[in-house]
Design a protein around this motif. Structure first.
Motif, short mmCIF file in Angstrom:
data_model
loop_
_atom_site.label_atom_id
_atom_site.label_comp_id
_atom_site.label_asym_id
_atom_site.label_seq_id
_atom_site.Cartn_x
_atom_site.Cartn_y
_atom_site.Cartn_z
N UNK A 35 38.69 46.98 3.06
CA UNK A 35 39.09 46.53 4.39
C UNK A 35 39.70 45.12 4.32
N UNK A 36 39.06 44.25 3.54
CA UNK A 36 39.59 42.88 3.39
C UNK A 36 40.95 42.90 2.70
N UNK A 37 41.16 43.83 1.77
CA UNK A 37 42.44 43.93 1.08
C UNK A 37 43.55 44.28 2.04
N UNK A 38 43.30 45.22 2.93
CA UNK A 38 44.32 45.58 3.91
C UNK A 38 44.62 44.40 4.81
N UNK A 39 43.59 43.66 5.20
CA UNK A 39 43.82 42.48 6.02
C UNK A 39 44.63 41.43 5.26
N UNK A 55 49.61 39.22 8.50
CA UNK A 55 50.61 38.64 9.40
C UNK A 55 51.32 39.70 10.25
N UNK A 56 50.90 40.97 10.11
CA UNK A 56 51.53 42.06 10.85
C UNK A 56 50.68 42.45 12.06
N UNK A 57 51.35 42.82 13.13
CA UNK A 57 50.65 43.34 14.30
C UNK A 57 50.15 44.75 13.97
#
Length: 155
Positions: A117-121, A126-128
């Motif tokens: 989950x942190x990797x995707x964040x 910076x993306x909506x």
């Protein structure tokens, strides 16, 4: 054109960018998992087994992960030696090996969910949400195109 400019142009290539993103994620994941007995790449095998919810064959894994038989067999043997998966013979065909995740393997997967989950964040911070969905859709199309058009050997 200067050599620096040529290098900058080369780094704008999408293939290069995908490679760089992948390498950054692998390094971060392996650093985050330094206390575990697995590498980041092992998690894909383990995650597939867990998602299927039943014993899987090596052939199933080869097909799902798009990997060659020796690659999958070697990875599964390594995971088995570490006590993370168990291989048994199919009752109907002793030649077929069934792979299941052990409780130890399941525990490692559970600990790594937060990292995913942190990797995707990190990748998409910076993306909506709408941009993330668009990116996901575009990447799915790219993957589908690649799978539908395998590389032909050059002669």
């Amino acid at each position: 054109m200067t050599e620096d400019r040529q290098w900058d142009d080369a780094r704008d290539d999408l293939g290069w960018m995908f490679r760089e993103i992948s390498e950054h994620l692998d390094r971060r994941a392996n650093d985050a998992m330094e206390d575990e007995v697995v590498r980041f790449s092992d998690l894909w095998y383990m995650h597939y087994i867990e998602c299927m919810g039943k014993p899987v064959t090596l052939k199933d894994m080869e097909k799902a992960l798009g990997l060659a038989s020796p690659t999958v067999a070697g990875a599964v043997k390594s995971l088995e030696r570490k006590g993370l998966v168990e291989m048994t013979s199919d009752r109907n065909d002793r030649r077929v090996k069934l792979v299941t995740l052990t409780d130890t393997g399941r525990g490692i997967l559970e600990r790594q969910v937060g990292f995913r989950m942190r990797s995707e964040d990190l990748i998409c911070g910076s993306l909506s949400e709408e941009e993330r969905d668009q990116l996901r859709d575009m990447l799915r199309r790219i993957m589908a195109d690649l799978e539908a058009n395998p590389v032909q050997p050059s002669r």
